[in-house]
Write an enzyme that holds these catalytic residues in place. Structure first.
Site, PDB file in Angstrom:
ATOM      1  N   CYS A  91      -3.756  24.105   5.978  1.00  0.00           N
ATOM      2  CA  CYS A  91      -3.163  23.502   4.787  1.00  0.00           C
ATOM      3  C   CYS A  91      -3.002  21.995   4.962  1.00  0.00           C
ATOM      4  CB  CYS A  91      -1.817  24.153   4.489  1.00  0.00           C
ATOM      5  SG  CYS A  91      -1.008  23.536   2.984  1.00  0.00           S
ATOM      6  N   CYS A 189       4.926  29.678   3.908  1.00  0.00           N
ATOM      7  CA  CYS A 189       5.502  29.507   2.576  1.00  0.00           C
ATOM      8  C   CYS A 189       5.116  30.594   1.588  1.00  0.00           C
ATOM      9  CB  CYS A 189       5.114  28.141   2.018  1.00  0.00           C
ATOM     10  SG  CYS A 189       3.350  27.937   1.654  1.00  0.00           S
TER      11      CYS A 189
END
Length: 350
Positions: A91, A189
């Site tokens: 990410c 997340c």
């Protein structure tokens, strides 16, 4: 300087924006929407509220398609192939310092800032940007940033370097930010409560296929619930015995045959680690062996090793030979190289 701050809705990125704003930079905040969840919407609202309190512009950037293609697909496929991936590293490379920098440039900003705890140092002698560990080793996040290249490093700012978390919260409290006491994020997340398997099954719409636990000779020991449930070095929750009271550990996984190999603890140690997708922060590949410190998990202390880069069948690999044996080396995790507190680069363990 014009700086676009990646604001997650949490206290770290909020204070990062506040510090830059107080320093007199032309600051704006932006929330990267990566998920269609209520938690994401609440985080966006928190980020926008903080930006409004500071009196700075705020942008909502739609990163959902890119996040799905580069992170979610990577995470799920790696687990199904028997690896244990680190999606935060992926990410950072593709979204937080990839797409985000691209959007910042399009909006007319020179640099981006995040709430990461790490340092970027410009070396005037070499003309290169160096990624270094945070002065606060307990908060250091440089391990997750090793894939950043020179362009990404040159455009990035980490305002929280040298500031303790207690000070960050005090700054947020003194300024009256609503998220001053928000909890630190611990899990990935997009996975609630660390339930990776539930997420993978929901994402694919399929139940993991059961298979067999086998010993190192291929003898069947028991049935397993799907290889994604297990990681190298695991003992608890496996429910397998080698007999004679000998503890059984996950030694390796074979996605092709859908088997999990069990063995004694001594089989978990090796001096040699091989990695692919090799990256060096200076953009250069060493032609000779290098002495470094290296680690293959985030929460480890780097150990002395010699690395060399090789090519086989057109593919580039790095071979790390450690002075001391390393335990439970796990495919999919990152092997990161250091020279003191400077991050040299890294690779994905295979």
């Amino acid at each position: 300087m014009k700086i676009l701050v990646a604001m997650s809705g949490g206290v770290d990125s909020t204070v990062a924006a506040h510090i830059l704003n107080k320093e007199g930079h032309e600051v704006a905040g932006a929330y990267m929407q990566m998920l269609d969840t209520e938690a994401s919407r609440q985080a966006a609202e928190s980020a926008e509220l903080a930006a409004r309190k500071m009196g700075i512009p705020f942008y909502l950037i739609d990163a959902r398609a890119s996040f799905k293609a580069n992170v979610l697909e990577y995470f799920v496929s790696a687990y199904l192939e028997g690896s244990t991936p680190n999606p935060c590293i992926q990410c950072n490379k593709t979204i937080k310092f990839g797409l985000f920098i691209q959007k910042a440039i399009e909006l007319g900003y020179d640099k981006v800032a995040t709430g990461h705890y790490a340092r970027i140092v410009y070396n005037e002698d070499t003309g290169l940007y160096e990624l270094r560990q945070s002065s606060d080793k307990h908060k250091d996040q440089s391990y997750f940033l090793y894939q950043l290249n020179q362009e990404q490093l040159s455009r990035s700012v980490f305002p929280l370097e040298g500031i303790s978390k207690e000070t960050v919260r005090r700054i947020a409290t003194d300024f009256g930010f609503a998220n001053a006491k928000s909890k630190d994020s611990q899990d990935i997340c997009f996975v609630e409560n660390g339930k990776y398997i539930n997420y993978i099954e929901e994402y694919t719409g399929k139940t993991l296929e059961p298979g067999c636990f086998v010993d190192i000779n291929g003898n069947v020991l028991a049935k397993h619930k799907g290889i994604a449930n297990y990681t190298i070095g695991q003992r608890k929750g496996v429910g397998v015995s080698l007999g004679m009271g000998v503890p059984a550990y996950v030694i390796s996984k074979d996605a092709t045959n859908n088997t999990v190999v069990m063995g004694e603890d001594s089989l978990l140690y090796t001096n040699i680690i091989k990695g692919t997708q090799v990256r060096f922060t200076d953009g250069k590949m060493p032609h000779e062996a290098m002495r470094v410190q290296a680690k293959h998990r985030y929460n480890q202390t780097p150990s002395d090793a010699t690395i060399r880069v090789e090519q086989t069948d057109g593919k580039r690999f790095v071979i790390a030979e450690f002075d001391n044996p390393q335990r439970a080396v796990t495919p999919g995790q990152s092997l990161v190289f250091y020279d003191g507190d400077k991050i040299l680069g890294g690779a994905i363990v295979v």
